[in-house]
Design an enzyme around this catalytic site. Sequence first.
Site, PDB file in Angstrom:
ATOM      1  CB  SER A   1       5.445  -1.889  11.977  1.00 19.76           C
ATOM      2  OG  SER A   1       5.089  -0.540  12.251  1.00 19.76           O
TER       3      SER A   1
ATOM      4  CE  LYS B   1      -0.179   3.098   4.830  1.00 22.83           C
ATOM      5  NZ  LYS B   1      -0.072   3.176   6.284  1.00 22.83           N
TER       6      LYS B   1
ATOM      7  CG  HIS C   1      -5.781   1.828   5.413  1.00 18.51           C
ATOM      8  ND1 HIS C   1      -5.340   2.749   6.327  1.00 18.51           N
ATOM      9  CD2 HIS C   1      -4.749   0.975   5.205  1.00 18.51           C
ATOM     10  CE1 HIS C   1      -4.081   2.452   6.657  1.00 18.51           C
ATOM     11  NE2 HIS C   1      -3.705   1.378   5.986  1.00 18.51           N
TER      12      HIS C   1
ATOM     13  CD  GLU D   1      -2.899   5.387   6.902  1.00 11.95           C
ATOM     14  OE1 GLU D   1      -2.877   5.423   5.656  1.00 11.95           O
ATOM     15  OE2 GLU D   1      -1.996   4.854   7.588  1.00 11.95           O
TER      16      GLU D   1
ATOM     17  CD  GLU E   1      -3.258  -2.396   7.424  1.00 13.90           C
ATOM     18  OE1 GLU E   1      -2.208  -2.670   6.850  1.00 13.90           O
ATOM     19  OE2 GLU E   1      -3.846  -1.312   7.289  1.00 13.90           O
TER      20      GLU E   1
ATOM     21  CG  ASN F   1      -1.742   1.219   1.388  1.00  5.88           C
ATOM     22  OD1 ASN F   1      -1.788   2.055   0.480  1.00  5.88           O
ATOM     23  ND2 ASN F   1      -2.411   1.364   2.522  1.00  5.88           N
TER      24      ASN F   1
END
Length: 250
Positions: free
Chosen positions: A213, A13, A98, A100, A168, A11
């Site tokens: 991570s 982003k 996601h 975010e 996640e 990803n």
Amino acid sequence: MTTISPLIAGNWKMNGLTHSLDELAELARLLTTGASPRAVVVICPPATLLAAVAAQGASSGILAGGQDCHMAASGAHTGDISATMLADAGAQYVIVGHSERRTDHAETDDIVRAKAEAAIGAGLKPIICVGETEAQRDAGHAEAVVSAQLAGSIPDAAEQHEVVVAYEPVWAIGTGRTPSLEDIAAIHGAIRARLVERFGERGETIRILYGGSMKPQNAREILDVENVNGGLVGGASLLAKDFYTIISAV
Ligand code: 13P
């Protein structure tokens, strides 16, 4: 036990300009000259690079995915992009929900489910993200939070169509921190149980990715955990060498 072919998705982003296609070319070189990867490899670039990634990745088996889609197929939604458009640009996957997006754009489980339905309708495979915040984990609610997100975000259509779940933990994204392998095993096991409760045998075969991570240094041990069927990789997917190391850890 059903075997599930692993999937590693990068990803990018809101990172990536035209020159980032050089990294993609390097990844393609590594993938075609090294041992053939045991994982399905997907890159989710910003929408501006999607068509280029789809075209350039094709010869080396790298698939393209979007990072989000609107729930409608077309219409008056300035700045949004539909699943149909992503498919038209060459995408096969799309990330929905996601953290975010859930945070920055107040996306609820209902919205995420509608987006996943739109993705399926456009012939894409949605990668549906779930994960708890640090406060929720500290309060002992991680499993309950994730179970509720799964119930609300996965459409019934997952019974007949391919979907991917990505766990996640919000506090692990971009922080360099990861849950212990025991904690990953516990939550992935709980996710598998929820999927089987709802979808029966079909739930045994839905991929559950870990994200947060994931790095060349920890990929192998995380990917070895039961019910971890691949990874959703942020920062470490931006460098071909690092991403290739993660793919090779499968
Ligand atoms: P990082 O790998 O940078 O922690 O990001 C994870 C992620 O959010 C992938 O979707």
